[in-house]
Write a protein that holds these residues in place. Sequence first.
Motif, mmCIF file in Angstrom:
data_model
loop_
_atom_site.group_PDB
_atom_site.id
_atom_site.type_symbol
_atom_site.label_atom_id
_atom_site.label_comp_id
_atom_site.label_asym_id
_atom_site.label_seq_id
_atom_site.Cartn_x
_atom_site.Cartn_y
_atom_site.Cartn_z
ATOM 1 N N ASP A 92 69.118 -85.595 -53.754
ATOM 2 C CA ASP A 92 68.308 -86.709 -53.268
ATOM 3 C C ASP A 92 69.140 -87.915 -52.843
ATOM 4 O O ASP A 92 68.908 -88.500 -51.795
ATOM 5 C CB ASP A 92 67.300 -87.153 -54.329
ATOM 6 N N SER A 93 70.106 -88.279 -53.650
ATOM 7 C CA SER A 93 70.843 -89.512 -53.387
ATOM 8 C C SER A 93 72.237 -89.289 -52.814
ATOM 9 O O SER A 93 72.914 -90.232 -52.440
ATOM 10 C CB SER A 93 70.964 -90.319 -54.681
ATOM 11 N N LEU A 94 72.656 -88.056 -52.733
ATOM 12 C CA LEU A 94 74.036 -87.769 -52.367
ATOM 13 C C LEU A 94 74.318 -87.856 -50.871
ATOM 14 O O LEU A 94 75.370 -88.344 -50.471
ATOM 15 C CB LEU A 94 74.424 -86.378 -52.884
ATOM 16 N N ALA A 95 73.427 -87.436 -50.031
ATOM 17 C CA ALA A 95 73.697 -87.314 -48.595
ATOM 18 C C ALA A 95 74.155 -88.630 -47.981
ATOM 19 O O ALA A 95 75.167 -88.682 -47.273
ATOM 20 C CB ALA A 95 72.477 -86.782 -47.860
ATOM 21 N N LEU A 96 73.443 -89.693 -48.241
ATOM 22 C CA LEU A 96 73.801 -90.986 -47.661
ATOM 23 C C LEU A 96 75.159 -91.460 -48.164
ATOM 24 O O LEU A 96 76.009 -91.871 -47.368
ATOM 25 C CB LEU A 96 72.729 -92.031 -47.980
ATOM 26 N N ASN A 97 75.378 -91.392 -49.476
ATOM 27 C CA ASN A 97 76.658 -91.834 -50.033
ATOM 28 C C ASN A 97 77.818 -90.976 -49.551
ATOM 29 O O ASN A 97 78.902 -91.483 -49.272
ATOM 30 C CB ASN A 97 76.601 -91.834 -51.559
ATOM 31 N N LEU A 98 77.602 -89.686 -49.447
ATOM 32 C CA LEU A 98 78.651 -88.786 -48.981
ATOM 33 C C LEU A 98 78.985 -89.060 -47.522
ATOM 34 O O LEU A 98 80.159 -89.096 -47.136
ATOM 35 C CB LEU A 98 78.225 -87.332 -49.176
#
Length: 120
Positions: A104-110
Amino acid sequence: MARPRKFDEVEVVQQAMSLFAQNGFNATSIDELVEATGLLRGSLYKAFGSKLNIFLIGFEECAAAFDVDNERHLDLLTVALRDLTLSDDSTKEICQKILANHSDSLALNLGKNLLQRMEK
């Protein structure tokens, strides 16, 4: 009888992971690992077997405590995805676990992390 090791394996892995996070796996040489850890090349190979094994030990630890807001964790995941997943099944499996647990939260940060690494 083997001589006891005079170095802390955990510390050596942490030093190596700092280099991998900064430079990438492919761009980190054994000579750089030798310099960063203060160990001889033979000692590194005897203790860990290979550069890849050093990375896998540290990456497993990273995955176990993975935090999407931790820049070093994101750096190591980026390095693993970019440099190793096509050639190493163990790294690919660790990446898949991280992605499954933090989708859920990983794509943007990655994505942000990858763009920042490209600017360096």
